[in-house]
Design a protein around this motif. Structure first.
Motif, short mmCIF file in Angstrom:
data_model
loop_
_atom_site.label_atom_id
_atom_site.label_comp_id
_atom_site.label_asym_id
_atom_site.label_seq_id
_atom_site.Cartn_x
_atom_site.Cartn_y
_atom_site.Cartn_z
N LEU A 80 34.92 34.61 26.63
CA LEU A 80 35.55 33.34 26.98
C LEU A 80 36.95 33.63 27.48
O LEU A 80 37.79 34.17 26.73
CB LEU A 80 35.61 32.40 25.76
N GLY A 81 37.18 33.27 28.71
CA GLY A 81 38.49 33.55 29.27
C GLY A 81 38.72 35.06 29.30
O GLY A 81 37.94 35.82 29.88
N GLN A 82 39.77 35.50 28.61
CA GLN A 82 40.11 36.92 28.56
C GLN A 82 39.71 37.55 27.24
O GLN A 82 40.08 38.71 26.98
CB GLN A 82 41.62 37.08 28.77
N GLU A 83 38.93 36.87 26.46
CA GLU A 83 38.58 37.35 25.12
C GLU A 83 37.09 37.60 24.99
O GLU A 83 36.26 36.88 25.55
CB GLU A 83 39.00 36.34 24.05
N ASP A 84 36.78 38.67 24.28
CA ASP A 84 35.40 38.96 23.90
C ASP A 84 35.17 38.48 22.46
O ASP A 84 36.01 38.73 21.57
CB ASP A 84 35.13 40.46 23.99
N ILE A 100 31.05 19.99 16.18
CA ILE A 100 31.82 20.75 15.20
C ILE A 100 32.53 19.79 14.25
O ILE A 100 33.29 18.92 14.67
CB ILE A 100 32.84 21.66 15.90
N ARG A 101 32.23 19.92 12.93
CA ARG A 101 32.82 19.04 11.93
C ARG A 101 33.84 19.75 11.04
O ARG A 101 34.61 19.08 10.34
CB ARG A 101 31.70 18.47 11.05
N TYR A 102 33.86 21.07 11.08
CA TYR A 102 34.82 21.81 10.26
C TYR A 102 35.12 23.14 10.93
O TYR A 102 34.24 23.80 11.50
CB TYR A 102 34.26 22.08 8.86
N ALA A 103 36.39 23.53 10.86
CA ALA A 103 36.82 24.84 11.34
C ALA A 103 37.91 25.31 10.40
O ALA A 103 38.90 24.61 10.18
CB ALA A 103 37.34 24.76 12.78
N ASN A 104 37.75 26.51 9.82
CA ASN A 104 38.76 26.99 8.88
C ASN A 104 40.00 27.48 9.64
O ASN A 104 39.99 27.59 10.88
CB ASN A 104 38.17 28.06 7.96
N PRO A 105 41.07 27.74 8.92
CA PRO A 105 42.30 28.17 9.60
C PRO A 105 42.11 29.38 10.51
O PRO A 105 42.73 29.47 11.58
CB PRO A 105 43.25 28.48 8.44
N ALA A 106 41.26 30.34 10.11
CA ALA A 106 41.03 31.52 10.95
C ALA A 106 40.37 31.10 12.27
O ALA A 106 40.70 31.64 13.34
CB ALA A 106 40.15 32.53 10.22
N ALA A 107 39.44 30.12 12.22
CA ALA A 107 38.81 29.64 13.44
C ALA A 107 39.83 28.90 14.31
O ALA A 107 39.81 29.03 15.56
CB ALA A 107 37.64 28.73 13.10
N GLN A 108 40.71 28.12 13.69
CA GLN A 108 41.75 27.43 14.45
C GLN A 108 42.68 28.44 15.13
O GLN A 108 43.11 28.25 16.29
CB GLN A 108 42.55 26.50 13.52
N ALA A 109 42.99 29.53 14.40
CA ALA A 109 43.83 30.58 15.00
C ALA A 109 43.12 31.23 16.19
O ALA A 109 43.74 31.53 17.22
CB ALA A 109 44.18 31.63 13.94
N ALA A 110 41.79 31.43 16.05
CA ALA A 110 41.03 32.00 17.17
C ALA A 110 41.04 31.05 18.36
O ALA A 110 41.16 31.49 19.52
CB ALA A 110 39.59 32.28 16.72
N ALA A 111 40.95 29.72 18.09
CA ALA A 111 40.99 28.74 19.17
C ALA A 111 42.34 28.77 19.88
O ALA A 111 42.40 28.66 21.12
CB ALA A 111 40.70 27.35 18.60
N ILE A 121 33.08 33.62 13.97
CA ILE A 121 33.66 34.07 15.24
C ILE A 121 34.51 35.30 14.97
O ILE A 121 35.39 35.27 14.10
CB ILE A 121 34.52 32.96 15.87
N GLU A 122 34.23 36.33 15.70
CA GLU A 122 35.06 37.55 15.58
C GLU A 122 35.56 37.92 16.98
O GLU A 122 34.76 38.15 17.90
CB GLU A 122 34.25 38.70 15.01
N LEU A 123 36.89 37.91 17.11
CA LEU A 123 37.48 38.34 18.38
C LEU A 123 37.48 39.87 18.44
O LEU A 123 38.11 40.53 17.61
CB LEU A 123 38.91 37.82 18.50
N VAL A 124 36.73 40.40 19.38
CA VAL A 124 36.54 41.87 19.44
C VAL A 124 37.16 42.47 20.68
O VAL A 124 36.89 43.63 21.02
CB VAL A 124 35.04 42.19 19.37
N THR A 125 38.01 41.72 21.37
CA THR A 125 38.60 42.21 22.63
C THR A 125 39.35 43.52 22.40
O THR A 125 39.13 44.53 23.10
CB THR A 125 39.55 41.16 23.21
N GLU A 126 40.22 43.53 21.42
CA GLU A 126 41.04 44.73 21.18
C GLU A 126 40.17 45.86 20.67
O GLU A 126 40.39 47.03 21.05
CB GLU A 126 42.13 44.39 20.16
#
Length: 268
Positions: free
Chosen positions: A213-217, A156-167, A239-244
């Protein structure tokens, strides 16, 4: 009187002879004088001829010297003409060389102008591409969708702020991904075939999967990134967090099922 006449006759003869002699001598002297005069005239003529011959010889010598001088001048003029011809040939060669250099300079100038025009066009295209890339980068950077890029080694060479928030959200559930950049894609997703084998096949992309991953879908979508020549640069993942959303959908489905069950019981 006869004797007197006889005696006088010899004397007369002698007188006549003497007179003739004197006359002859006079004539002879006159002739001698004439001959002397002629001789003196001849001597004068000879002297004049000798003087004329000397003058003529002097003139001939002068003419000879003048002829030699003219020959020397002619030779000098010939040498000068040869030098002038050689200088003219050199000048002509220099002119040809200068014309060739001028033609080469004009050719180089045209090439330089063409190169400058090409560089200006390339610069303009580069500026336009940079502006477009900046717009795209801004869109990616400010996108609410989590996006990351992995190179051909699947790092991974780049991750936008939304991806960092997901991480960070995944980290709260126990999945430690750090800031994502520099980590292998395997930390986020592992295909059963193995990531290097699976993502090396262009026919496999785009590809969408749902992982937990972990507790997240997560809904993950992978697509190829190509350069302007169509060569692969790596993989882009959203990446889309779809848990909720899944929980909401599950609750809605359960409520719908209860309503159907209650409706069936009422009918009974």
């Amino acid at each position: 009187s006869a004797e007197t006449a006889a005696g006088e006759h010899p004397r007369a003869a002698v007188a006549v002879m003497e007179s003739g002699r004197r006359q002859g001598l006079a004539e002879l002297r006159a002739r001698e004088d004439e001959i002397g005069e002629i001789a003196r005239g001849v001597d004068g003529t000879l002297e004049r001829m000798e003087a004329g011959a000397a003058s003529l010889a002097e003139q001939n010598e002068t003419v000879r010297r003048q002829a030699q001088e003219m020959e020397r001048q002619h030779a000098a003029i010939t040498r000068q003409n040869a030098e002038i011809a050689a200088q003219s040939a050199q000048l002509e060669q220099r002119n040809r060389s200068m014309l060739e250099k001028q033609a080469e300079l004009e050719k180089n100038q045209r090439a330089l102008e063409a190169s400058s025009a090409a560089m200006q066009a390339a610069t303009q295209r580069a500026e336009e591409a940079a502006a477009e890339n900046a717009r795209v980068a801004a869109l990616v950077e400010n996108s609410p969708t989590a996006l990351l890029f992995a190179d051909q080694e699947l790092v991974i060479r780049y991750a936008n702020p939304a991806a960092q928030a997901a991480a960070r959200r995944l980290a709260a559930g126990g999945v430690r991904l750090g800031n994502l950049v520099g980590r292998p894609l395997d930390d986020l997703y592992r295909h059963p075939q193995g990531n290097p084998r699976f993502f090396a096949q262009a026919a496999n992309l785009p590809f969408t999967t749902r992982e937990r991953l972990g507790q997240e879908d997560l809904d993950l979508t992978f697509s190829r990134v190509l350069d302007p020549r169509g060569q692969g640069l790596g993989v882009m993942a959203s990446i889309e967090l779809v848990t909720e959303r899944l929980a909401t959908e599950r609750l809605a489905k359960e409520a719908q099922e209860r309503e159907l069950l209650q409706a069936a019981e009422l009918q009974d």
